[in-house]
Design an enzyme around this catalytic site. Structure first.
Site, PDB file in Angstrom:
ATOM      1  N   ALA A  48       0.794  -1.243   0.000  1.00 43.49           N
ATOM      2  CA  ALA A  48       0.000   0.000   0.000  1.00 43.49           C
ATOM      3  C   ALA A  48       0.817   1.280   0.000  1.00 43.49           C
ATOM      4  O   ALA A  48       0.236   2.359   0.026  1.00 43.49           O
ATOM      5  CB  ALA A  48      -0.914   0.001   1.231  1.00 43.49           C
ATOM      6  N   SER A  49       2.138   1.207  -0.024  1.00 44.59           N
ATOM      7  CA  SER A  49       2.927   2.396   0.318  1.00 44.59           C
ATOM      8  C   SER A  49       3.508   3.157  -0.863  1.00 44.59           C
ATOM      9  O   SER A  49       3.958   4.295  -0.703  1.00 44.59           O
ATOM     10  CB  SER A  49       4.061   1.995   1.268  1.00 44.59           C
ATOM     11  OG  SER A  49       4.813   0.929   0.716  1.00 44.59           O
ATOM     12  N   THR A  50       3.527   2.556  -2.039  1.00 40.37           N
ATOM     13  CA  THR A  50       4.081   3.241  -3.208  1.00 40.37           C
ATOM     14  C   THR A  50       3.283   2.855  -4.453  1.00 40.37           C
ATOM     15  O   THR A  50       2.487   1.908  -4.436  1.00 40.37           O
ATOM     16  CB  THR A  50       5.562   2.867  -3.455  1.00 40.37           C
ATOM     17  OG1 THR A  50       5.657   1.448  -3.682  1.00 40.37           O
ATOM     18  CG2 THR A  50       6.453   3.243  -2.283  1.00 40.37           C
ATOM     19  N   GLU A  74       8.318  -1.403   4.902  1.00 43.01           N
ATOM     20  CA  GLU A  74       9.126  -0.208   4.723  1.00 43.01           C
ATOM     21  C   GLU A  74      10.089  -0.008   5.883  1.00 43.01           C
ATOM     22  O   GLU A  74       9.819  -0.415   7.013  1.00 43.01           O
ATOM     23  CB  GLU A  74       8.223   1.031   4.575  1.00 43.01           C
ATOM     24  CG  GLU A  74       7.304   1.005   3.360  1.00 43.01           C
ATOM     25  CD  GLU A  74       8.035   1.133   2.034  1.00 43.01           C
ATOM     26  OE1 GLU A  74       9.234   1.493   2.028  1.00 43.01           O
ATOM     27  OE2 GLU A  74       7.396   0.877   0.991  1.00 43.01           O
ATOM     28  N   ALA A 111       4.551  -9.115   3.987  1.00 41.92           N
ATOM     29  CA  ALA A 111       3.189  -9.538   3.635  1.00 41.92           C
ATOM     30  C   ALA A 111       3.134 -10.993   3.184  1.00 41.92           C
ATOM     31  O   ALA A 111       2.042 -11.579   3.134  1.00 41.92           O
ATOM     32  CB  ALA A 111       2.625  -8.631   2.544  1.00 41.92           C
ATOM     33  N   ALA A 139       5.367  -5.855  -4.833  1.00 38.66           N
ATOM     34  CA  ALA A 139       6.530  -5.948  -5.729  1.00 38.66           C
ATOM     35  C   ALA A 139       7.746  -6.201  -4.853  1.00 38.66           C
ATOM     36  O   ALA A 139       8.110  -5.360  -4.036  1.00 38.66           O
ATOM     37  CB  ALA A 139       6.699  -4.660  -6.534  1.00 38.66           C
ATOM     38  N   TYR A 234      10.262  -8.993 -21.040  1.00 37.98           N
ATOM     39  CA  TYR A 234       9.171  -8.814 -20.087  1.00 37.98           C
ATOM     40  C   TYR A 234       8.088  -9.878 -20.266  1.00 37.98           C
ATOM     41  O   TYR A 234       8.099 -10.893 -19.587  1.00 37.98           O
ATOM     42  CB  TYR A 234       8.565  -7.398 -20.165  1.00 37.98           C
ATOM     43  CG  TYR A 234       7.740  -7.100 -18.938  1.00 37.98           C
ATOM     44  CD1 TYR A 234       8.289  -6.413 -17.863  1.00 37.98           C
ATOM     45  CD2 TYR A 234       6.434  -7.562 -18.809  1.00 37.98           C
ATOM     46  CE1 TYR A 234       7.554  -6.195 -16.695  1.00 37.98           C
ATOM     47  CE2 TYR A 234       5.687  -7.345 -17.659  1.00 37.98           C
ATOM     48  CZ  TYR A 234       6.254  -6.666 -16.608  1.00 37.98           C
ATOM     49  OH  TYR A 234       5.536  -6.459 -15.467  1.00 37.98           O
ATOM     50  N   LEU A 272       5.002   2.635 -16.294  1.00 36.26           N
ATOM     51  CA  LEU A 272       5.312   3.833 -15.529  1.00 36.26           C
ATOM     52  C   LEU A 272       6.668   3.681 -14.854  1.00 36.26           C
ATOM     53  O   LEU A 272       7.181   2.574 -14.693  1.00 36.26           O
ATOM     54  CB  LEU A 272       4.240   4.078 -14.461  1.00 36.26           C
ATOM     55  CG  LEU A 272       2.869   4.532 -14.980  1.00 36.26           C
ATOM     56  CD1 LEU A 272       1.842   4.486 -13.863  1.00 36.26           C
ATOM     57  CD2 LEU A 272       2.950   5.934 -15.556  1.00 36.26           C
ATOM     58  N   VAL A 273       7.234   4.801 -14.437  1.00 43.55           N
ATOM     59  CA  VAL A 273       8.505   4.780 -13.729  1.00 43.55           C
ATOM     60  C   VAL A 273       8.248   4.318 -12.298  1.00 43.55           C
ATOM     61  O   VAL A 273       7.541   4.967 -11.535  1.00 43.55           O
ATOM     62  CB  VAL A 273       9.150   6.174 -13.711  1.00 43.55           C
ATOM     63  CG1 VAL A 273      10.484   6.128 -12.964  1.00 43.55           C
ATOM     64  CG2 VAL A 273       9.361   6.684 -15.136  1.00 43.55           C
TER      65      VAL A 273
END
Length: 396
Positions: A48-50, A74, A111, A139, A234, A272-273
């Protein structure tokens, strides 16, 4: 302390609390500007943090007034040492959510572990009763299997044959060719174990067994497909094999949720980056060209724009959720637009170190990379002393 970026490879070793806070505020303001979403009211975000996970939490809370629980792993701050950016992001989000009268609590830990799963179940049971939406957005480069204790490490490799193509050092702008040797079977299996769907399945099984999923509960995990130029490393590489497993897991979960009228989806999102994408050869160069084309067309989106659109235009319209022939939700539609991809392919053919400044948007890539860590954010004074010792108000 005065906090400056200290970059090593594709990560930044420092994070700026005020920059991270401003990023979160900007995302909150964007969601609020788009109007209310008739969405979920009790949301669990795993990862949930990034990135997409943070955007999902912000969209749930400030688009649908949802109570949210976030799970993440984190690094907290220490005197003279900054926390990881996700810590500061979460602190800012929970502060703003609580100021708005919204429930927001979180759990910091692995997690993948049964311990953190149980701690989360206990919190849901005590505070929310049941969950309407579960977002799975983990991730990680490695995973300790909760049942066996085996440690798996993922790799970024092609499958079947070596791969050679252009890539860029996004710090210097130098374009070179890179060759990557193919993965062996053990590396493929390890990557699927880390980045596939097994852990998503474990979370949903545990939540359901504890009676914590509401009638009609939805769960969404995030994936990526991408164009032919990134395909070998990928989608047809080790990561792609893991994403195939993740997508197959959605069908297994849906079967298990039938008695609740629940459903699992995979949302295919835009390139996305992120810290993860920065580590994948070829991807930074592709993204810099994609950004150039999409910004010129006015179709570029960041994480928050993507997820707000996913919620408003796909998940919570009141109508059937649109999916492709493989049952996936597609919010990569603007990226994969035929005209957009044709322009990117044309640029790719002529890209070099010399032509990149004009043909690509490397400056935009660098800006977004620094933004991940709270740097290069408009309105933040990086020359003043900043308190690195920030607390997360809802941390359990």
């Amino acid at each position: 302390m005065i906090i400056a970026p200290r970059i090593r490879g594709f990560i930044c070793l420092t994070a700026h609390p005020q920059g991270c806070e401003q990023n979160v505020v900007n995302q909150i303001n964007y969601v609020k500007s788009k109007g209310a979403i008739a969405g979920p009211k009790r949301v669990l975000v795993i990862g949930a943090s990034t990135g997409f996970g943070l955007a999902s939490r912000i969209t749930s809370a400030f688009g649908s007034d949802a109570a949210t629980i976030g799970v993440y792993f984190e690094k907290p701050p220490a005197p003279g040492k900054t926390a990881s950016p996700g810590w500061y992001n979460t602190a800012a989000f929970e502060t703003k959510a609580q100021e708005a009268g919204l429930y927001a609590k979180s759990i910091n830990g692995d997690a993948f572990s049964d311990e953190i799963k149980q701690k989360t179940l206990d919190l849901i049971k005590a505070d929310l009763g049941q969950i309407d939406l579960v977002i799975y957005s983990l991730a990680s480069p490695r995973r300790t299997h909760p049942k066996t204790g085996v440690v798996y490490n993922s790799v970024l490799k092609p499958i079947g044959q070596s791969f050679t193509n252009k890539t860029v050092d996004f710090h210097t702008g130098v374009v070179t060719d890179i060759s990557i040797q193919p993965a062996n079977e053990e590396e493929i299996e390890n990557t699927v174990a880390v980045m596939g769907g097994e852990d998503w399945g474990f979370w949903i099984e545990d939540l359901k067994a504890a009676g914590l999923l509401a009638e009609g509960a939805t769960t969404v995990a995030y994936s990526y497909i991408g164009p032919s130029v990134t395909e070998a490393v990928y989608r047809k590489g080790t990561i792609g094999r893991a994403k195939d497993d993740l997508e197959a897991t959605a069908f297994h979960i849906t079967e298990k949720l039938k008695d609740l009228n629940g459903k699992a989806y995979v949302s295919v999102n835009k390139a996305l980056v992120t810290q993860a994408s920065s580590a994948i050869p070829v991807i930074p160069l592709y993204i810099s060209l994609l950004y150039k084309v999409m910004k010129a067309k006015g179709t570029h989106e960041g994480c928050i724009e993507q997820i707000q659109r996913l919620f408003q235009d796909r998940l919570y319209t009141g109508a059937a959720i649109p999916t492709d022939e493989k049952g996936r939700i597609r919010v990569d539609d603007l990226e994969m637009d035929a005209a957009t991809q044709a322009e990117v392919a044309e640029l790719w053919a002529g890209i070099s170190t010399e032509s990149l400044p004009e043909m690509g948007d490397l400056a935009g890539y660098k800006h977004d990379f620094l933004n991940l860590f709270g740097f290069d954010v408009a309105g933040v004074d990086y020359e003043v002393e900043t308190n690195e010792m920030v607390e997360v108000p809802g941390l359990v």
